[in-house]
Scaffold this active site. Structure first.
Site, PDB file in Angstrom:
ATOM      1  N   THR A 198     -17.869  30.751 -25.920  1.00 14.74           N
ATOM      2  CA  THR A 198     -17.268  31.396 -26.828  1.00 14.74           C
ATOM      3  C   THR A 198     -15.508  31.275 -26.274  1.00 14.74           C
ATOM      4  O   THR A 198     -15.634  31.118 -24.965  1.00 14.74           O
ATOM      5  CB  THR A 198     -17.351  32.827 -27.260  1.00 14.74           C
ATOM      6  N   GLY A 228     -22.066  36.449 -35.354  1.00 12.25           N
ATOM      7  CA  GLY A 228     -21.867  36.997 -34.017  1.00 12.25           C
ATOM      8  C   GLY A 228     -20.613  38.006 -34.084  1.00 12.25           C
ATOM      9  O   GLY A 228     -20.180  38.634 -35.005  1.00 12.25           O
ATOM     10  N   ASP A 229     -20.529  38.381 -32.690  1.00  8.31           N
ATOM     11  CA  ASP A 229     -19.332  39.455 -32.594  1.00  8.31           C
ATOM     12  C   ASP A 229     -17.883  38.746 -32.614  1.00  8.31           C
ATOM     13  O   ASP A 229     -16.926  39.503 -33.000  1.00  8.31           O
ATOM     14  CB  ASP A 229     -19.438  40.030 -31.065  1.00  8.31           C
ATOM     15  N   THR A 251     -23.913  37.841 -25.332  1.00  8.51           N
ATOM     16  CA  THR A 251     -24.908  38.137 -26.377  1.00  8.51           C
ATOM     17  C   THR A 251     -24.240  38.847 -27.440  1.00  8.51           C
ATOM     18  O   THR A 251     -24.152  40.220 -27.222  1.00  8.51           O
ATOM     19  CB  THR A 251     -25.973  38.791 -25.544  1.00  8.51           C
ATOM     20  N   GLY A 252     -23.766  38.201 -28.592  1.00  7.95           N
ATOM     21  CA  GLY A 252     -23.022  38.718 -29.505  1.00  7.95           C
ATOM     22  C   GLY A 252     -23.477  40.216 -30.140  1.00  7.95           C
ATOM     23  O   GLY A 252     -23.015  40.922 -30.600  1.00  7.95           O
TER      24      GLY A 252
HETATM   25  N1  ASP Z   1     -20.437  35.945 -28.339  1.00  8.33           N
HETATM   26  C1  ASP Z   1     -20.999  34.801 -29.127  1.00  8.33           C
HETATM   27  C2  ASP Z   1     -21.683  34.973 -30.272  1.00  8.33           C
HETATM   28  O1  ASP Z   1     -22.541  35.794 -30.040  1.00  8.33           O
HETATM   29  C3  ASP Z   1     -21.568  33.795 -28.158  1.00  8.33           C
HETATM   30  C4  ASP Z   1     -20.848  33.697 -26.987  1.00  8.33           C
HETATM   31  O2  ASP Z   1     -19.970  34.275 -26.367  1.00  8.33           O
HETATM   32  O3  ASP Z   1     -21.104  32.539 -26.188  1.00  8.33           O
HETATM   33  O4  ASP Z   1     -21.617  34.100 -31.063  1.00  8.33           O
END
Ligand code: ASP
Length: 331
Positions: A198, A228-229, A251-252
Site C-alpha cells: 500500500t 480494505g482499510d 493486514t487491512g
Molecule cells: N492495507 C491494505 C489492504 O488491506 C494492504 C496493504 O497495506 O498491503 O488493502
C-alpha cells in the site's frame, strides 16, 4: 513559530527474506522513495500545502510499478484490479475516498476531488468511476495496472489462499497479502508471501497544517468487492491538526477493526501521550493482539515523525525541508 515542514511516505511492509536480498533491487526502492520525497519536499519548500504534498507523493507512488497502488496493483481473485484510496485534510477535517475503482488512473486524485467538490466522503465502484469521469480525471484500460510479476504472484496465491480461506481473518489477510515481486525471485528483499503493499504519505506544511493520503491495490487474490482499510477514514488514513496525520499499511481487516489511524490520534487527544507513544501502542501492542501486521507513518503538528512497523521491514522515508531525505527498508 511553526515547525519545519516535513513529508513522510511508506510503500508497504512485510517479512524480509535474507536470501532474496539484492542490492540492485534495494537501490531501486531507495531511489524511488528518494525521488518521490524530493518532489514533495520541493512542494513544501515552496509554501505548498500538506494536502498537496501528500496527494502528489501518493500520485507518484501510484505511478511507480514497484509499489502496489495504481500501475503495479495486485490482482483480485477474479483476475481484475480494484483500487482504493483516501485523503484527509487535518486543517478542516475534510476527507475524500474511493474504493473498488477499476479504471481511474490515479485513485488518489479521485479521492482528492471527492474531498474538494463533493458533499460526500466516499464513493465506491461504478459510482466512484462516474464521479471521477464527471470530474474529468484520466481513465485507463484495466491492462494499465498489469505487471507480469504481479500476475505471476497472483497465480501462486490462488492455490494457497483457497485452502486458507476457512481460517480466521488474520490468516486470510496475511496469506492474501502475498505481494508481487517486480522481477520475482530476485528483485524484492521482502518475502512475497508476507509482504503488504500500500502506499501512503503524511505531511506538515509551513502553515502548521497536517494531511494524510493512502492508496492501494489491496491484497493479492482478495475477493472481488472486498474493501480494505486504505479508503476508510480512521482506519487507513486520518489527519487532524489537533493531533497528527497517519497513513497505514498491513493486514487491512485488523486495521479496520482497530480503527488504527484514528486510534493514534485518539490516544494523543484523550490520553495526552506523544505521537511516538500512541503509534507505538497501536502498532506494537494493540494490532498484534488481533494478529494485525504492518505499520504506519505519522507526523504531528510539531514536526515529529514516526514510522513504526511490527514486520521485519517497511519501505519508508521522510524529508524535512532543507535536509536530505532519509529512506529505509529494514528494521
Ligand atoms: N492495507 C491494505 C489492504 O488491506 C494492504 C496493504 O497495506 O498491503 O488493502
Amino acid at each position: 513559530m511553526n515547525a519545519i515542514p516535513v513529508i513522510a511516505i511508506h510503500g508497504g511492509a512485510g517479512t524480509i527474506v535474507r536470501s532474496a536480498m539484492n542490492t540492485d533491487a534495494e537501490a531501486r526502492y531507495h531511489a524511488a522513495l528518494n525521488e518521490i520525497l524530493g518532489a514533495a519536499q520541493r512542494l513544501l519548500a515552496g509554501g505548498g500545502s500538506a494536502l498537496d504534498a501528500v496527494t502528489e507523493a501518493v500520485r507518484l507512488l501510484e505511478d511507480c510499478p514497484l509499489f502496489n497502488a495504481g500501475h503495479g496493483a495486485v490482482f483480485t481473485a477474479a483476475g481484475t484490479h480494484e483500487l482504493d484510496a483516501s485523503v484527509m485534510d487535518g486543517a478542516t477535517l475534510e476527507a475524500g475516498s474511493v474504493s473498488c475503482v477499476t479504471r481511474v488512473k490515479n485513485p488518489v486524485l479521485a479521492a482528492r476531488r471527492v474531498l474538494e467538490v463533493s458533499d460526500h466522503v466516499m464513493f465506491t465502484a461504478a459510482g466512484a468511476e462516474a464521479f471521477a469521469a464527471a470530474q474529468g480525471l484520466e481513465f485507463v484500460e484495466p491492462s494499465y495496472y498489469y505487471t507480469e510479476a504481479r500476475h505471476q504472484q497472483w497465480q501462486k496465491a490462488r492455490g494457497t489462499l483457497r485452502t486458507m480461506l476457512d481460517h480466521d481473518a488474520a490468516t486470510f489477510a496475511f496469506a492474501g497479502a502475498s505481494e508481487i515481486q517486480d522481477t520475482p525471485g530476485e528483485d524484492d528483499p521482502l518475502d512475497p508471501a508476507k509482504k503488504f503493499g500500500t502506499v501512503g504519505a503524511v505531511a506538515l506544511d509551513a502553515h502548521g497544517h497536517l494531511a494524510a493520503a493512502t492508496s492501494t491495490g489491496g491484497i493479492t487474490n482478495k475477493q472481488a468487492g472486498r474493501v480494505g482499510d486504505a479508503p476508510l477514514i480512521g482506519a487507513g488514513c486520518y489527519a487532524s491538526d489537533a493531533t497528527c496525520a497517519v497513513s497505514t499499511t498491513g493486514t487491512g481487516e485488523m486495521f479496520i477493526r482497530m480503527l488504527a489511524a484514528y486510534d493514534v490520534a485518539a490516544q494523543m487527544e484523550y490520553r495526552g501521550v506523544s505521537l511516538d507513544e500512541a503509534s507505538h501502542d497501536v502498532v506494537m501492542n494493540k494490532l498484534p493482539r488481533i494478529e494485525g501486521r504492518g505499520g504506519l507513518v505519522a507526523v504531528d503538528a510539531r514536526g515529529n515523525v514516526v514510522l513504526p512497523f511490527n514486520t521485519e521491514g517497511m519501505y519508508r522515508g521522510y524529508a524535512r525541508v532543507g535536509e536530505a531525505p532519509v529512506t529505509a527498508i529494514y528494521r
